[in-house]
Design an enzyme around this catalytic site. Structure first.
Site, PDB file in Angstrom:
ATOM      1  N   TYR A  68       1.050  -1.369  -0.003  1.00 56.53           N
ATOM      2  CA  TYR A  68      -0.081   0.055   0.212  1.00 56.53           C
ATOM      3  C   TYR A  68       0.927   1.061   0.044  1.00 56.53           C
ATOM      4  CZ  TYR A  68      -4.156   2.611   0.590  1.00 56.53           C
ATOM      5  OH  TYR A  68      -5.354   3.348   0.680  1.00 56.53           O
ATOM      6  N   LYS A 120     -19.727 -20.547 -11.711  1.00 54.82           N
ATOM      7  CA  LYS A 120     -18.781 -20.225 -13.202  1.00 54.82           C
ATOM      8  C   LYS A 120     -17.442 -19.690 -12.743  1.00 54.82           C
ATOM      9  CE  LYS A 120     -19.163 -20.944 -17.392  1.00 54.82           C
ATOM     10  NZ  LYS A 120     -20.333 -20.832 -18.311  1.00 54.82           N
TER      11      LYS A 120
END
Length: 396
Positions: free
Chosen positions: A45, A100
């Site tokens: 970060y 999926k």
């Protein structure tokens, strides 16, 4: 406790088992970099991440290397044509989209995120996907009703320089072609000479017809709920009219009973049932792919009375025509090659790769590999990537 019944006692599963497996959903996000110390935080970060942001701002293509977009597929639906459940809406469709995404991760190692859109408007669906374009590297359109799905796919492909595929169309078509290659090889017949009847002129039926015509098969007849697609009809939308102009070379008219006379192959991708008497009129050594799931157009045990080779969309019978044989490898191969699109040649290459794996062990009960054959994804991905590079389908 209720039970989901199949024709195979081994595959019977309780509703309680299903619901328990879905508690909390089927997906999670995992870290790929350490976050254990202050130094780790400074790298992952601020302030370190600013260097990556600057690099991407100067060269946007670097996002494919330094974010997860290069391996991230968005699975997008509006919930309008989900499995055999129909238009159940976006919220109810989310378990399928999670599934999926789970398959993309399991079989191809790709990250994936399901996006269910609360709109049925074509412009809004396309605009939403385009506005989110920087968040992913490929788009798997899923369970969108026809004929809107054709326009949505076309417009998204035109708008994005990422691989885009409506799996209900092309995943089905790829595996159907692979299975037909296996059946023709086993029977020592030429694909080009087969008389093929496709029942269903929705997403899967249109794509199957297109890929078969593209490989040189000359005699394809397509049926919708009102009968044979023919230039004589005046009740068809533009997609069906286009297909009618390129199929049915003998210009036959009527119903499935008329289409199946002397047909070599029946491919069912609709909910319509086929009478047993109609199967008896097919040519000798016929092939039947009854792919509607969970209720095939004709039950496999009945089909076997008339056909030499039978395939279904179900896991409890031999020769399951399962899209999972295709779409994970197709997306992996396209992303591996840096391809901005998935072309017809890439789809045919995927089908050939699937057929090649089945070839050494071909039998009437094994014309495609098993979905859990770990050779499939690698072979399909390699074939798709090689074809993209050969044809120059590369991001510039």
């Amino acid at each position: 406790m209720t039970e989901l019944t199949t024709d195979s006692p081994v595959d019977r599963i309780s509703t309680d088992d299903v619901l328990t497996a879905h508690v909390g959903g089927k997906l999670s996000v995992e870290l790929t970099t350490a976050l254990d110390t202050g130094r780790d935080l400074s790298i992952a970060y601020t302030p370190g991440v600013a260097q990556v942001c600057t690099l991407i701002a100067e060269d946007p293509i670097k996002a494919m290397d330094y974010t997860w977009t290069g391996r991230l597929v968005a699975v997008v639906t509006d919930g309008s044509a989900v499995l055999g459940l129909g238009n159940i809406g976006p919220r109810a469709s989310l378990p399928v989209m999670e599934g999926k995404s789970a398959l993309l991760r399991k079989f191809a190692g790709l990250n994936s995120i399901p996006l269910v859109l609360d709109t049925g408007d074509v412009d809004e669906i396309v605009d939403t996907i385009v506005r989110l374009r920087h968040s992913f590297g490929a788009v798997n359109l899923e369970d969108i009703s026809a004929p809107r799905c054709f326009e949505i796919e076309r417009r998204v492909i035109e708008a994005l320089d990422y691989p885009v595929m409506h799996d209900d169309q092309h995943g089905t078509a790829i595996v159907v072609l692979a299975a037909l290659m296996g059946a023709a090889t086993l029977q020592q017949r030429s694909l080009r000479d087969l008389r093929i009847v496709i029942s269903g002129a929705g997403a899967a039926g249109v794509a199957c017809a297109n890929i078969l015509l593209g490989t040189g098969i000359r005699d394809v007849v397509v049926l919708d709920s009102r009968g044979i697609l023919s230039l004589d009809r005046t009740d068809m939308h533009a997609v069906k009219n286009d297909l009618a102009a390129r199929t049915n070379p003998r210009r036959i008219v009527g119903t499935s009973a008329d289409a199946l006379i002397d047909a070599d192959v029946f491919i069912g991708v609709s909910a319509g049932q086929i009478a047993e008497a109609e199967l008896a009129t097919m040519a000798p050594r016929s092939v039947i792919f009854a792919l509607s799931n969970p209720t095939p157009e004709v039950h496999p045990t009945v089909a076997r009375n008339y056909a030499e080779i039978v395939a279904t969309g179900r896991s409890d019978f031999p020769n399951q025509i399962n899209n999972v044989l295709a779409f994970p490898g197709v997306f992996k191969g396209a992303l591996d090659a840096g391809a901005p699109a998935i072309t017809e040649n890439m789809k045919v290459a995927a089908a050939q790769a699937i057929a090649d794996i089945a070839r050494p062990d071909l039998s009437a009960d094994k014309i495609v590999p098993h979905p859990f054959d770990d050779r499939v994804v690698t072979a399909v991905a390699d074939a798709v990537a090689t074809t993209a590079r050969r044809d120059g389908v590369l991001r510039t």
